[in-house]
Motif scaffolding. Structure first.
Motif, PDB file in Angstrom:
ATOM      1  N   HIS A 172       0.870  -1.172   0.000  1.00  0.00           N
ATOM      2  CA  HIS A 172       0.000   0.000   0.000  1.00  0.00           C
ATOM      3  C   HIS A 172       0.910   1.226   0.000  1.00  0.00           C
ATOM      4  N   VAL A 173       0.626   2.199  -0.861  1.00  0.00           N
ATOM      5  CA  VAL A 173       1.532   3.332  -1.032  1.00  0.00           C
ATOM      6  C   VAL A 173       1.719   4.122   0.260  1.00  0.00           C
ATOM      7  N   TYR A 174       0.729   4.117   1.139  1.00  0.00           N
ATOM      8  CA  TYR A 174       0.845   4.850   2.400  1.00  0.00           C
ATOM      9  C   TYR A 174       1.945   4.251   3.278  1.00  0.00           C
ATOM     10  N   GLY A 175       1.937   2.932   3.445  1.00  0.00           N
ATOM     11  CA  GLY A 175       2.986   2.278   4.217  1.00  0.00           C
ATOM     12  C   GLY A 175       4.335   2.391   3.536  1.00  0.00           C
ATOM     13  N   MET A 176       4.344   2.288   2.218  1.00  0.00           N
ATOM     14  CA  MET A 176       5.597   2.373   1.467  1.00  0.00           C
ATOM     15  C   MET A 176       6.286   3.715   1.683  1.00  0.00           C
ATOM     16  N   THR A 177       5.505   4.813   1.671  1.00  0.00           N
ATOM     17  CA  THR A 177       6.087   6.146   1.813  1.00  0.00           C
ATOM     18  C   THR A 177       6.412   6.481   3.260  1.00  0.00           C
ATOM     19  N   THR A 178       5.434   6.312   4.165  1.00  0.00           N
ATOM     20  CA  THR A 178       5.604   6.809   5.535  1.00  0.00           C
ATOM     21  C   THR A 178       6.417   5.880   6.427  1.00  0.00           C
ATOM     22  N   VAL A 179       6.611   4.641   5.987  1.00  0.00           N
ATOM     23  CA  VAL A 179       7.449   3.725   6.767  1.00  0.00           C
ATOM     24  C   VAL A 179       8.746   3.427   6.015  1.00  0.00           C
ATOM     25  N   MET A 180       8.654   2.774   4.855  1.00  0.00           N
ATOM     26  CA  MET A 180       9.857   2.294   4.185  1.00  0.00           C
ATOM     27  C   MET A 180      10.722   3.430   3.628  1.00  0.00           C
ATOM     28  N   ASN A 181      10.166   4.245   2.738  1.00  0.00           N
ATOM     29  CA  ASN A 181      10.982   5.291   2.122  1.00  0.00           C
ATOM     30  C   ASN A 181      11.426   6.344   3.136  1.00  0.00           C
ATOM     31  N   LEU A 182      10.545   6.698   4.072  1.00  0.00           N
ATOM     32  CA  LEU A 182      10.909   7.682   5.087  1.00  0.00           C
ATOM     33  C   LEU A 182      12.014   7.139   5.991  1.00  0.00           C
ATOM     34  N   SER A 183      11.938   5.864   6.354  1.00  0.00           N
ATOM     35  CA  SER A 183      12.971   5.277   7.211  1.00  0.00           C
ATOM     36  C   SER A 183      14.319   5.271   6.525  1.00  0.00           C
ATOM     37  N   VAL A 184      14.335   4.956   5.241  1.00  0.00           N
ATOM     38  CA  VAL A 184      15.607   4.963   4.506  1.00  0.00           C
ATOM     39  C   VAL A 184      16.158   6.379   4.425  1.00  0.00           C
ATOM     40  N   MET A 185      15.307   7.354   4.151  1.00  0.00           N
ATOM     41  CA  MET A 185      15.750   8.737   4.032  1.00  0.00           C
ATOM     42  C   MET A 185      16.262   9.279   5.364  1.00  0.00           C
ATOM     43  N   MET A 186      15.612   8.888   6.479  1.00  0.00           N
ATOM     44  CA  MET A 186      15.967   9.419   7.795  1.00  0.00           C
ATOM     45  C   MET A 186      16.872   8.488   8.603  1.00  0.00           C
ATOM     46  N   ALA A 187      17.323   7.403   7.982  1.00  0.00           N
ATOM     47  CA  ALA A 187      18.181   6.435   8.673  1.00  0.00           C
ATOM     48  C   ALA A 187      17.519   5.904   9.939  1.00  0.00           C
ATOM     49  N   SER A 188      16.217   5.683   9.861  1.00  0.00           N
ATOM     50  CA  SER A 188      15.466   5.140  10.994  1.00  0.00           C
ATOM     51  C   SER A 188      15.413   3.623  10.915  1.00  0.00           C
ATOM     52  N   LYS A 189      15.259   2.995  12.064  1.00  0.00           N
ATOM     53  CA  LYS A 189      15.100   1.532  12.081  1.00  0.00           C
ATOM     54  C   LYS A 189      13.650   1.181  11.832  1.00  0.00           C
ATOM     55  N   MET A 190      13.418   0.286  10.872  1.00  0.00           N
ATOM     56  CA  MET A 190      12.071  -0.218  10.592  1.00  0.00           C
ATOM     57  C   MET A 190      11.841  -1.500  11.384  1.00  0.00           C
ATOM     58  N   VAL A 191      10.789  -1.510  12.164  1.00  0.00           N
ATOM     59  CA  VAL A 191      10.387  -2.734  12.860  1.00  0.00           C
ATOM     60  C   VAL A 191       9.242  -3.338  12.054  1.00  0.00           C
ATOM     61  N   LEU A 192       9.523  -4.438  11.372  1.00  0.00           N
ATOM     62  CA  LEU A 192       8.565  -4.987  10.411  1.00  0.00           C
ATOM     63  C   LEU A 192       7.735  -6.116  11.010  1.00  0.00           C
ATOM     64  N   LEU A 193       6.434  -6.029  10.768  1.00  0.00           N
ATOM     65  CA  LEU A 193       5.506  -7.103  11.107  1.00  0.00           C
ATOM     66  C   LEU A 193       4.808  -7.543   9.833  1.00  0.00           C
ATOM     67  N   PRO A 194       4.781  -8.849   9.554  1.00  0.00           N
ATOM     68  CA  PRO A 194       4.195  -9.312   8.283  1.00  0.00           C
ATOM     69  C   PRO A 194       2.690  -9.116   8.194  1.00  0.00           C
ATOM     70  N   ARG A 195       2.018  -8.982   9.327  1.00  0.00           N
ATOM     71  CA  ARG A 195       0.584  -8.706   9.324  1.00  0.00           C
ATOM     72  C   ARG A 195       0.219  -8.064  10.656  1.00  0.00           C
ATOM     73  N   PHE A 196      -0.950  -7.437  10.690  1.00  0.00           N
ATOM     74  CA  PHE A 196      -1.374  -6.779  11.917  1.00  0.00           C
ATOM     75  C   PHE A 196      -2.083  -7.779  12.818  1.00  0.00           C
ATOM     76  N   ASP A 197      -1.449  -8.082  13.930  1.00  0.00           N
ATOM     77  CA  ASP A 197      -2.034  -8.897  14.988  1.00  0.00           C
ATOM     78  C   ASP A 197      -1.920  -8.076  16.267  1.00  0.00           C
ATOM     79  N   VAL A 198      -3.037  -7.866  16.950  1.00  0.00           N
ATOM     80  CA  VAL A 198      -3.059  -6.924  18.068  1.00  0.00           C
ATOM     81  C   VAL A 198      -2.062  -7.319  19.158  1.00  0.00           C
ATOM     82  N   LYS A 199      -2.099  -8.557  19.599  1.00  0.00           N
ATOM     83  CA  LYS A 199      -1.231  -8.990  20.696  1.00  0.00           C
ATOM     84  C   LYS A 199       0.240  -8.911  20.275  1.00  0.00           C
ATOM     85  N   GLN A 200       0.533  -9.367  19.075  1.00  0.00           N
ATOM     86  CA  GLN A 200       1.916  -9.306  18.601  1.00  0.00           C
ATOM     87  C   GLN A 200       2.394  -7.858  18.476  1.00  0.00           C
TER      88      GLN A 200
END
Length: 566
Positions: free
Chosen positions: A259-287
């Motif tokens: 989804h372009v929203y996640g791609m821009t605000t998480v992936m591309n922004l993290s690369v540009m700002m040298a931020s660490k991405m904490v990736l979850l393969p799907r949304f599970d509330v407890k996880q």
């Protein structure tokens, strides 16, 4: 045109930005040069530095060139959030290819359409998804399949335990045999190429991404987003969150990158700002709650349903969410009470943003810190972004308070739709993008959404296009007519309701239709409610009046709300 919203900008946010002549992959290279030893990704406890990410993306790019990829060729990436998705994305761009983001939830029917429409010659996917792709061999332009496994990037203990998880969850164990057209991801990145790849890319003109969205024909269409489009929107986002520091942030990546929203605000922004991405393969509330406590993210871009689910989980008080400073909510309207509750739970700021796929995607949001936040408003346009209201009756620009269509213009607006010049002309006029959303601007320059010109249904943050669902219903041999609308849902925001007229003499149950639809569409698109009717409201020329059905549902809700509580 006047831009009254600029008067509200805090001094830390510039009105206009500089856009260097770079590609998206240039930002990964530059971040690696400066922050190479910093962690780029945390995937379920397994970490990867920016140097490792860059080296594997470069190796992936070399392999794509080896199997014949040329500048402008399309690579479809059908993966959940995982390191392989990031490596494939940047590796494709390094090689001069165009990324085609593909939803892993797609059925064979949907996947076949997208692969044919995009002309993708390479498909990157998971082993458990490979049978779906393999079933399309010979029916799409794909010549090479690159297959990865979830356990390839898991921590050692979780890698050992993964087969047990597969058996417990009844997940298929797929055996992949490598050959000249089927390639294993781990084999590719183990080659460790280091030589740079020289590809002549014009960031302004050359397309980086085909991002699919709904079409008037019922089939999705691809927005052509250039390197400049995506870089511009990411730079705008970086300036909007000006209190966040380069190299010091941790971003929770639960929004899907397809989804372009996640791609821009998480992936591309993290690369540009040298931020660490904490990736979850799907949304599970407890996880997600456990991951927040373990990794201490400072930024959490999300959708309203995610924040609602976290707030309503009975174990919420057991977890410490105080690390979260910044949340930008998108994909659906954010209820004010959810905003206030989540801010109390975290101590951070949660604001609503607005955008659309064709704008990479963000065009508006409220201010996080020093500027005023207005309840019920989508906020103000971002730097270098113009917005106005166009009156539906006259096509003229509306005055403050007048309702019309929101149109936007800026460097993040797409080049056009892939192979659809007529639809491009409908939405791009003199550089302005006609969003299809109805709203107004107040005298201070804050914008508000009041309705949707398009009939898009937004359920759980996913855009669902009624025409696509209707066309799938029409393929059922017993269905004569069908109309699909969105109806209010307390959790998903909206859910899909289908009105069906059967052919004379036919009988059909909701269960039968549901089973049929689940073979044709991703689960989130399948109607949750069916209503069988003898006829549907139509115009004099036979066009089904979907709006009448919407009004009928609204009256039912209003009437039920008036009933006395016993």
């Amino acid at each position: 045109m006047e831009k009254p919203w600029l008067a509200h900008y805090p001094p830390e946010i510039p009105h206009t930005l500089d856009y260097p002549k770079k590609t998206l992959s240039d930002y990964l290279r530059e971040t690696t040069e400066q922050f190479g030893g910093h962690e780029a990704i945390d995937f379920l406890g397994k970490t990867m530095t920016f140097r490792e990410l860059y080296e594997q993306a470069l190796t992936f790019a070399h392999y794509l060139r080896t199997i014949g990829l040329k500048k402008g060729d399309r690579v479809a990436i059908m993966l959940p959030n995982c390191p392989q998705a990031v490596i494939s994305y940047y590796g494709t761009l390094m090689a001069g290819g165009i990324v085609v983001q593909t939803n892993p939830l797609y059925t064979e029917y949907e996947l076949e359409y997208q692969l044919n429409d995009s002309g993708a010659s390479v498909l990157v996917t998971m082993d458990i998804l490979y049978p779906k792709a393999e079933g399309l061999k010979g029916r799409t332009p794909v010549k090479h399949w690159i297959v990865t496994r979830m356990q390839d990037y898991l921590p050692t203990v979780k890698k050992w335990l993964y087969p047990l998880v597969q058996r417990k969850q009844n997940m298929p164990i797929v055996r992949i045999k490598e050959n000249e057209t089927v390639h294993m991801f781990r084999t590719i990145v183990s080659r460790k190429e280091t030589a740079p790849i020289e590809v002549d890319i014009d960031p302004v003109e050359d397309v980086a991404l085909l991002q699919y969205t709904g079409g008037t024909t019922g089939h999705p269409k691809a927005a052509m987003l250039t390197h400049r489009n995506l870089i511009a929107n990411t730079l705008m986002c970086a300036h909007w969150v000006y209190k966040c520091e380069k190299g010091k942030e941790t971003v929770l990546g639960v929004l899907p990158f397809f989804h372009v929203y996640g791609m821009t605000t998480v992936m591309n922004l993290s690369v540009m700002m040298a931020s660490k991405m904490v990736l979850l393969p799907r949304f599970d509330v407890k996880q997600t709650l456990k991951t927040i406590e373990r990794t201490r993210p400072t930024m959490f871009p999300g959708a309203p349903t995610m924040y609602i689910a976290l707030l309503n989980h009975p174990d919420l008080p057991k977890y410490d969410l105080s690390s979260i400073n910044v949340c930008i909510s998108g994909s659906a309207p954010l209820p004010v009470e959810v905003q206030e509750q989540f801010e109390r739970a975290t101590g951070g700021k949660l604001i609503e943003g607005y955008g659309l796929t064709e704008a990479s995607p963000v065009t508006h949001s409220n201010f996080l810190w020093d500027g005023e936040r207005v309840k019920g408003s989508i906020g103000v346009p971002w730097p270098d972004t113009e917005a106005k209201i166009v009156l539906l009756e006259t096509g003229e620009e509306g005055k403050p308070g007048e309702i019309g269509e929101i149109v936007v213009r800026g460097p993040q607006v797409m080049k056009g739709y892939w192979n659809r010049p007529e639809e491009t002309e409908q939405v791009l006029r003199d550089g302005w993008l006609y969003t299809g959303d109805i709203g107004y601007m107040d005298e201070r320059g804050y914008f508000y959404i009041v309705d949707r010109k398009k009939d898009v249904i937004i359920a759980g943050g996913y855009n669902i296009y009624p025409r696509e669902v209707e066309e799938a219903l029409y393929e059922h041999p017993k269905v004569q007519e069908a109309a699909v609308i969105g109806v209010p849902d307390p959790y998903r925001g909206e859910t899909v309701k289908a009105f069906v007229v059967l052919k004379p003499g036919e009988t059909c149950s909701e269960e039968e239709l549901d089973a049929f639809m689940r073979q044709r569409l991703a689960a989130y698109k399948v109607p949750r409610i069916y209503e069988f009717r003898s006829e549907l409201p139509k115009t004099a020329v036979g066009k089904i009046l979907r709006r009448v059905l919407v009004e009928e549902e609204k009256k039912k809700l209003d009437k039920s709300a008036e009933l006395p509580v016993k």
